[in-house]
Design a protein around this motif. Structure first.
Motif, PDB file in Angstrom:
ATOM      1  N   LYS A  43     -52.531  23.092  56.082  1.00 14.43           N
ATOM      2  CA  LYS A  43     -52.320  22.304  55.700  1.00 14.43           C
ATOM      3  C   LYS A  43     -52.775  21.281  56.778  1.00 14.43           C
ATOM      4  O   LYS A  43     -52.621  21.537  58.043  1.00 14.43           O
ATOM      5  CB  LYS A  43     -50.919  21.745  55.487  1.00 14.43           C
ATOM      6  CG  LYS A  43     -50.286  22.271  53.994  1.00 14.43           C
ATOM      7  CD  LYS A  43     -48.993  21.861  53.941  1.00 14.43           C
ATOM      8  CE  LYS A  43     -48.231  22.610  52.799  1.00 14.43           C
ATOM      9  NZ  LYS A  43     -48.590  21.903  51.296  1.00 14.43           N
ATOM     10  N   LEU A  79     -51.576  17.725  58.479  1.00 10.99           N
ATOM     11  CA  LEU A  79     -50.300  16.652  58.521  1.00 10.99           C
ATOM     12  C   LEU A  79     -50.620  15.522  59.430  1.00 10.99           C
ATOM     13  O   LEU A  79     -51.621  15.363  60.165  1.00 10.99           O
ATOM     14  CB  LEU A  79     -49.237  17.569  59.163  1.00 10.99           C
ATOM     15  CG  LEU A  79     -48.707  18.906  58.609  1.00 10.99           C
ATOM     16  CD1 LEU A  79     -47.468  19.519  59.193  1.00 10.99           C
ATOM     17  CD2 LEU A  79     -48.526  18.603  57.059  1.00 10.99           C
ATOM     18  N   GLU A 133     -48.825  14.746  54.417  1.00 16.44           N
ATOM     19  CA  GLU A 133     -49.747  15.894  54.156  1.00 16.44           C
ATOM     20  C   GLU A 133     -51.167  15.124  53.569  1.00 16.44           C
ATOM     21  O   GLU A 133     -51.223  14.635  52.908  1.00 16.44           O
ATOM     22  CB  GLU A 133     -49.198  16.820  53.039  1.00 16.44           C
ATOM     23  CG  GLU A 133     -50.001  17.763  52.555  1.00 16.44           C
ATOM     24  CD  GLU A 133     -49.087  18.718  51.824  1.00 16.44           C
ATOM     25  OE1 GLU A 133     -47.885  18.683  51.772  1.00 16.44           O
ATOM     26  OE2 GLU A 133     -50.008  19.628  51.181  1.00 16.44           O
ATOM     27  N   ALA A 136     -44.493  15.279  53.264  1.00 17.63           N
ATOM     28  CA  ALA A 136     -45.447  16.585  53.413  1.00 17.63           C
ATOM     29  C   ALA A 136     -44.520  17.590  52.805  1.00 17.63           C
ATOM     30  O   ALA A 136     -43.452  17.660  52.993  1.00 17.63           O
ATOM     31  CB  ALA A 136     -45.899  16.903  54.713  1.00 17.63           C
ATOM     32  N   ASN A 195     -41.469  20.373  59.595  1.00 17.28           N
ATOM     33  CA  ASN A 195     -41.234  18.689  59.845  1.00 17.28           C
ATOM     34  C   ASN A 195     -40.919  18.447  61.010  1.00 17.28           C
ATOM     35  O   ASN A 195     -41.513  17.545  61.655  1.00 17.28           O
ATOM     36  CB  ASN A 195     -40.458  18.377  58.342  1.00 17.28           C
ATOM     37  CG  ASN A 195     -40.358  16.974  58.746  1.00 17.28           C
ATOM     38  OD1 ASN A 195     -41.272  16.297  58.820  1.00 17.28           O
ATOM     39  ND2 ASN A 195     -39.074  16.561  58.446  1.00 17.28           N
TER      40      ASN A 195
END
Lengths: 374, 374
Positions: free
Chosen positions: B178, B180, B199, B216, B223
């Motif tokens: 992903k 972020l 995200e 996200a 996180n």
């Protein structure tokens, strides 16, 4: 494709309309008599001129596609001429004409079976003295009253010298429990949407909203009544735009219309922060004939009006801003008026909290923390 | 008492800064090369001029008390001169200088032990061909890359002709799960406050954020890592203002810094509607040395960039606006750019919903409902 919109008035309500207009990239022209009005630097075009002069309003209207107001003391004859020529004027001139005269406004409620305190139309001061059996009452000037000016309490006949020596309305004093307000929007297609009912606390002497809580602390039944009256009033006027409906809840549990304003209103400033759609965005939606927005609130909120401190006149200084900005859920909004004077509306502070009790405590803190001095 | 603030750049980020400035009645001057820049009619004073010309930036800086940016391609020499003369320039010129050159930026992470993908500094195209063992990698131009320009993927040595023949950085391709982002603010007193991790979903070809979700969908641990890296990066720079930290989450669960921007950022536009304090208000708080605001969100949110439709160039037309405005919790924001062209950022749409699944459905609906054509 994007219409050019004109607003009559460039004060704080205009400023908040401009702020909301940025999201949709609306082109907004402003007419205001004050070259330094809060809106002057923040609109597509600013025109300095009188709002009550026929020619000025008419000429200004010619330069835009849609015309609206942020104050109701405007030249309605000019608006009617523009409307006749096909200009889109919202709220409609006929609605402004009825509302800007408290006599016509009260008669309108009576004619439409909308609940309001009993009243007598008076032509002059001598007229008022004929109605001692109707006292205690408020004597209100028919035209040009604003923010507490134009209203006198006549407790008994010995107060009759305080009555206005001009056309007015003598309104039975309501022994009220609370003052409520509901802002309602209506678009051209007749879609109507209300904001949650709020509870206003007025300054004991000034007839100005000192602070308010949203939602109002009333029963579901009273709330439904207030909401329904607001809808009925908007429909009765057939207004396109916002209508702020100020209400009394009397000690017998009746909800009565006090007065209305056909524009954004002090009782809806908290909606900028607390509600999905603010009253200002809702005004744009209504007059541009877009679907009305969701009015639900994210959290309970309060709004405290920031008034110029007694005893200070001159260039405004905001004392205590840093402390204010350190409180979570506290949002000051300053109107950019260069000069403060006692009780002038210089800004407002929105306060939010998920918990109603903590909200009340925060409001007390906020009220003690900031002062506008010179 | 109120300082006059100057912003270098009058595009959409400047516009959203102006909108937030209205609440506090800030006086804002804007410098932009385009006389029709989105900000031109909505600031206290608009100056047309080059952001990269020493004299223009220096003279503009003389007219304000605090100077900030909404784009990092500005003349840093002029900012340094102003800073030496005692002008308050935030973010600080030294920070902008490091960030505006991707080579210095990457070296900065290495020097400060901040996690980032491995890299090699390259002087020219020939240099890149020396590092076939380092591929696949991205070759990034040191200076003047922007919104997808200045980045080439070099999968193997046969792609080496795509490398830039100028100073650049060859960055190991991260096999990421992903992308972020964390926006962090820091004020002069060293107070640091992050926004929730978001995200980002990039357009497959354009290297532009297509849409994002906040928060996200990552584990608490990831996180926390992202939040901590953002804080450390802000502290390492000692920045005063906002820092947008774009991050990779790789398939092994490592969080790596991709790049940063020392200003409001596309990954924080949803905060206008969804968070207690928006990134724009937070920028004002940081550079005016006010206490930083609460960054928590009222509801999950998404942001969809509104890009000019492929195949259309000319005066912009927004198709489907009415349908969009009928969806609850959907907030379009248009940047007021007169002309559209393929993939130009014309606006964004914030979407909110208390339920994450419904949020995803709404995003799909929104993406299908509006097009910018000509």
């Amino acid at each position: 494709m994007t219409p050019t919109i004109g607003i009559l008035g460039g004060g704080q309500l205009g400023l908040m309309l401009l702020q909301a207009a940025i999201d949709w990239n609306l082109r907004v022209h402003i007419l205001d008599p004050d070259a330094e009005a809060p809106c002057h630097a923040l609109c597509t075009q600013f025109v300095q001129g009188s709002l009550t002069d026929y020619e000025t309003v008419y000429q200004f209207g010619q330069t835009v596609d849609v015309l609206t107001i942020e104050i109701e003391r405007v030249n309605v004859d000019a608006l009617e001429a523009l409307e006749r020529e096909g200009k889109r004027v919202f709220p409609q001139p006929a609605v402004i004409r009825t509302i800007q005269d408290k006599r016509l406004q009260k008669q309108f409620y009576r004619d439409h079976n909308l609940p309001t305190a009993d009243f007598i139309l008076t032509d002059n001061r001598a007229d008022v003295t004929q109605h001692s059996d109707f006292l205690p009452a408020f004597h209100k000037l028919g035209r040009d009253g604003y923010d507490g000016r134009g209203v006198q309490r006549i407790a008994s006949i010995s107060d009759a010298d305080k009555a206005f020596d001009a056309p007015g309305v003598l309104e039975k004093a309501v022994d009220f429990e609370k003052e409520l307000a509901v802002i309602v929007a209506r678009n051209e297609q007749g879609q109507v949407q209300t904001f949650p009912t709020v509870e206003m606390v007025f300054h004991p002497e000034l007839n100005l909203v000192e602070y308010l809580f949203a939602p109002a602390d009333v029963s579901d039944e009273i709330n439904q009544q207030a909401q329904e009256i607001a809808r009925q009033t908007a429909d009765a006027f057939g207004i396109v735009g916002l209508l702020a409906v100020e209400l009394f809840l009397d000690k017998a549990g009746n909800v009565l219309i006090n007065e209305v304003a056909p524009r954004p209103h002090n009782s809806g400033h908290h909606t900028i922060r607390a509600n999905v759609t603010s009253q200002f965005e809702q005004h744009w939606r209504a007059i541009l004939n877009f679907p009305l927005g969701d009015t639900s609130a994210y959290q309970p909120a309060a709004m405290v009006n920031l008034l110029g401190e007694e005893g200070y006149t001159g260039p405004a200084v905001y004392e205590g801003l840093e402390a204010l900005l350190s409180m979570p859920g506290v949002f000051p909004f300053f109107y950019g008026k260069a000069l403060t004077k006692p009780y002038r509306k210089m800004g407002h502070i929105t306060v939010m909290d998920a918990d109603m009790e903590q909200l009340r405590e925060k409001v007390a803190l906020v009220k003690g923390s900031i002062r506008v001095i010179a």
